[in-house]
Structures are given as structure tokens and as C-alpha cells.
Enzyme design. Sequence first.
Site, PDB file in Angstrom:
ATOM      1  N   ASP A 100      -6.130 -11.115  50.721  1.00  0.00           N
ATOM      2  CA  ASP A 100      -6.210 -12.334  51.537  1.00  0.00           C
ATOM      3  C   ASP A 100      -7.214 -12.191  52.690  1.00  0.00           C
ATOM      4  O   ASP A 100      -6.876 -12.477  53.860  1.00  0.00           O
ATOM      5  CB  ASP A 100      -4.828 -12.668  52.137  1.00  0.00           C
ATOM      6  CG  ASP A 100      -3.707 -12.680  51.106  1.00  0.00           C
ATOM      7  OD1 ASP A 100      -3.967 -13.099  49.971  1.00  0.00           O
ATOM      8  OD2 ASP A 100      -2.575 -12.277  51.447  1.00  0.00           O
ATOM      9  N   GLU A 307      -2.123 -22.979  47.609  1.00  0.00           N
ATOM     10  CA  GLU A 307      -1.997 -22.159  48.826  1.00  0.00           C
ATOM     11  C   GLU A 307      -3.390 -21.717  49.256  1.00  0.00           C
ATOM     12  O   GLU A 307      -4.394 -22.107  48.655  1.00  0.00           O
ATOM     13  CB  GLU A 307      -1.105 -20.934  48.577  1.00  0.00           C
ATOM     14  CG  GLU A 307      -1.659 -19.970  47.536  1.00  0.00           C
ATOM     15  CD  GLU A 307      -0.716 -18.805  47.221  1.00  0.00           C
ATOM     16  OE1 GLU A 307       0.406 -18.740  47.745  1.00  0.00           O
ATOM     17  OE2 GLU A 307      -1.118 -17.950  46.412  1.00  0.00           O
TER      18      GLU A 307
HETATM   19  O1  FUB Z   1      -0.448 -12.088  50.228  1.00  0.00           O
HETATM   20  C1  FUB Z   1       0.737 -12.847  50.092  1.00  0.00           C
HETATM   21  C2  FUB Z   1       0.410 -14.177  49.547  1.00  0.00           C
HETATM   22  O2  FUB Z   1      -0.225 -14.050  48.288  1.00  0.00           O
HETATM   23  C3  FUB Z   1      -0.569 -14.974  50.358  1.00  0.00           C
HETATM   24  O3  FUB Z   1      -0.014 -15.501  51.520  1.00  0.00           O
HETATM   25  C4  FUB Z   1      -0.975 -15.952  49.343  1.00  0.00           C
HETATM   26  O4  FUB Z   1      -2.079 -16.717  49.681  1.00  0.00           O
HETATM   27  C5  FUB Z   1      -1.205 -15.051  48.157  1.00  0.00           C
HETATM   28  O5  FUB Z   1      -2.466 -14.438  48.201  1.00  0.00           O
END
Ligand code: FUB
Length: 404
Positions: A100, A307
Site C-alpha cells: 500500500d 478500496e
Molecule cells: O493492507 C491492508 C489492506 O489491503 C489495504 O488497506 C487495502 O487497500 C488492501 O491493500
Amino acid sequence: MLLSTPLGGQISIERFIAMLQRPKFPRSISLVTAMLAALFLSACSPAKVETAPTPLPTPTAIPTAAATSIPIPTTIPTAVATRVEDIMQKPLVTDSYTADPSAHVFDGKLYIYPSHDLDHDNPPSQNGDQYDMEDYHVYSMDNLQSWPVDHGQVLHVKDVPWATKQMWAPDAAFKNGKYYLYFPARDREGLFRIGVATSPSPAGPFVPQAEFIPGSFSIDPCAFIDEDGQAYLYFGGLWGGQLEKWQTGKFDPNGVEPDDDQPALGPRVAKLSADMLSFDGPLGEVSIVDEEGQPLLADDHMRRFFEAAWVHKYNGTYYLSYSTGDTHYIAYATSQSPTGPFTFRGYVLKPVPGWTTHHSIVEFQGKWYLFYHDDELSGIDHKRNMKVTELTYNADGSIQMIDP
Ligand code: FUB
């Protein structure tokens, strides 16, 4: 040939090349680098370069040009000090797992704020329990031809009074002479909230506020500061990120995504207050529409927001890019307003190895880059490694899709 070292000693060129090729020297040192390094030492004290009295056998590893006819430079080649490496599309960090990556340029240097995946074997669930992270490290880069520097742990969940676990994807911003780290974590009731921590340095450490940002929920904060100085926070993520459970404004543990023929859920956006610590005004929902202006529908899994929202501005246009989740693309949409509606334009990144995909887009030293992650190092979804690659815009402002 003997070379004089800057400390006054002498070393044969064969020995020096052999030293450079020892495994303890980080990563691959090319022969060209070795040649440059030899020239650097020669340049430090050219008067002391001597010819050995009897000819030495020609070493197999030494390029003959280095031993004979390359002229000694009159200026010290600075490239020797920072080795030039091709780091594009390679794991940027190999001694821990990073994901991320949110990249920003602060004070002319590039800083990366990634998640820190732990090396554990928690079983995967649709709830994302395997992403069981507990701290953040910050990395920096002077250029994109050398590996990032790890500034160490800058925040741990045990130091955040309101948080209990799962420090997921963070982001950072600079305003008022301070640096702000925005991060999601589960609160004492198991709900994802977004917190903020501050530091006088972009490399941390960061000191968290005692409470999460009032009115915040879900995951994946993205801080964007417009040219007029107004700061915005975008956030939200489906499934493990709980966004579909907040449709009424309150947490509903039974909340599900809208019916297939209904508009898909969008990320949430709020103006940040002048001190960057709270929301200034009501939350909005960012609408993503098709070329006819119709909202993308909930069953449009190839295009709908899932997301990992990221907002940047290019040539006066706002770009919202995001993960499509279960179809594994990074998609993008554009708008003339930071709060949308955004019109779907296409894809930035094809699916990468691993379930999740998450990115940031940043301009650095005259070029645009995409930071992203995959699971090349481990082959396991929750042990990821961040990478970077160059990003190219077409003349019409569209982005060329990257097929890593
Ligand atoms: O790294 C945890 C979660 O996985 C992140 O918050 C999301 O965007 C995904 O990458």
C-alpha cells in the site's frame, strides 16, 4: 597496477575488483561500476598511481579497458558515491514486507508511507484478518536510481490509545510546517476508524492524537491538498474495510453492498480542518459515472470502486484512482472538481500477483511514477512488497495502462 586509497594505503586493482564482487557488497555490482570505482580512487590521488615493477597476470574479471587506456578523469565522478541501479518493477524492500505505498515529495525528496505486512501465517478470511499489521516504517529516496532508505518504526499500534489492531494502508500530508500521518485501524469495538499522528519531520516518528478523527470510519485514507491550500481526506473500502456497513451513517453489522442495479458505493470525502486534525463540514460520497454521466452500478465489478482511493492533479484535472477489488485492477476516473463526480476513464494497472492491489501516483524529478505492490517475494497475499514504475500520460490526459 597499484591504486592509492584516499586513506593513504595502496591496493592492487585486482584485489579492489575482487572486494567489490564479494557477496557482502549489496546487490549486483556491475563491471562498469567497478571500473568507475577504480577511476574514482585513481582520481583521488592521481600522482600516486604506480606501475607494478613486474607485469601481473591478466585477471579474467578485469575489463582490459579499465587496466589500460581509460584516461584518469580530472573531476571526481559523483556517480560512484551513489550507485545507479535499475529499480523499476523490482521489490523496493527485501528485508521486510511492505504494501500500500503512498508516495509524496517533501523538501525535494521522495518519501514512501507503506503498510508493514508481518511475517505470520494467520489464515485468510474475507474480512481481511490476515492483514494483521501493527506498525509503520517510513522510507525515503533521493532519486529513483537507488534503493529506499528505511527510517525505522515511526508509529506502533500500542502507542495509539484508541486503536487495537490492523494498521492498514496509511497516507501522509504536509501543512502548517508539520507532517500528518493518516492511518486506519480497528477501535475497541472492532470498527475501522481513521486516526492522525503528527511529526515535525517527514521521516517521523509520529505522535498520534488520543482519539480517532470524529466521524471517520472504514479504511484507506488518502490526503490531497489542492492548489488553493484546501486539504481533503478520501477514504473507504468494501468487505474487510466495512464501507457497506456505514450506508445509513451508522454502523450496521448486517450492511451489504447495494443491489446489482443500484449505484455502486463511492469513497467518502471530507474537507480537513485548518489544523488537519478533524473534518470540516459534512462527509460526501464521491460519485463515479460512465461516459453518459450515469453512476457505475454495484454489479459492475470491472469498474466500480472497491478500496485504495488516490487523488492527484495533472494539468488542472483531478484524477481519482482506486482498486476494483475482486477484479484486481487499478482503475481511474477524472473530474474538474476534487469532490466529483468523476468520469470513468480506464485502467492504470493490470492485476498483479496477489489478491490486493493498491497504489499511489506522484511526480518526482520531472517524471510521473506509479508506486504499487504485489506478492513476488513471498507468493502469499498478505506478505507483499512495494514496487515502482514509470507512468505515462497521453496527450489527451489519459493514462497508459501498465502491464507489469
Ligand atoms: O493492507 C491492508 C489492506 O489491503 C489495504 O488497506 C487495502 O487497500 C488492501 O491493500
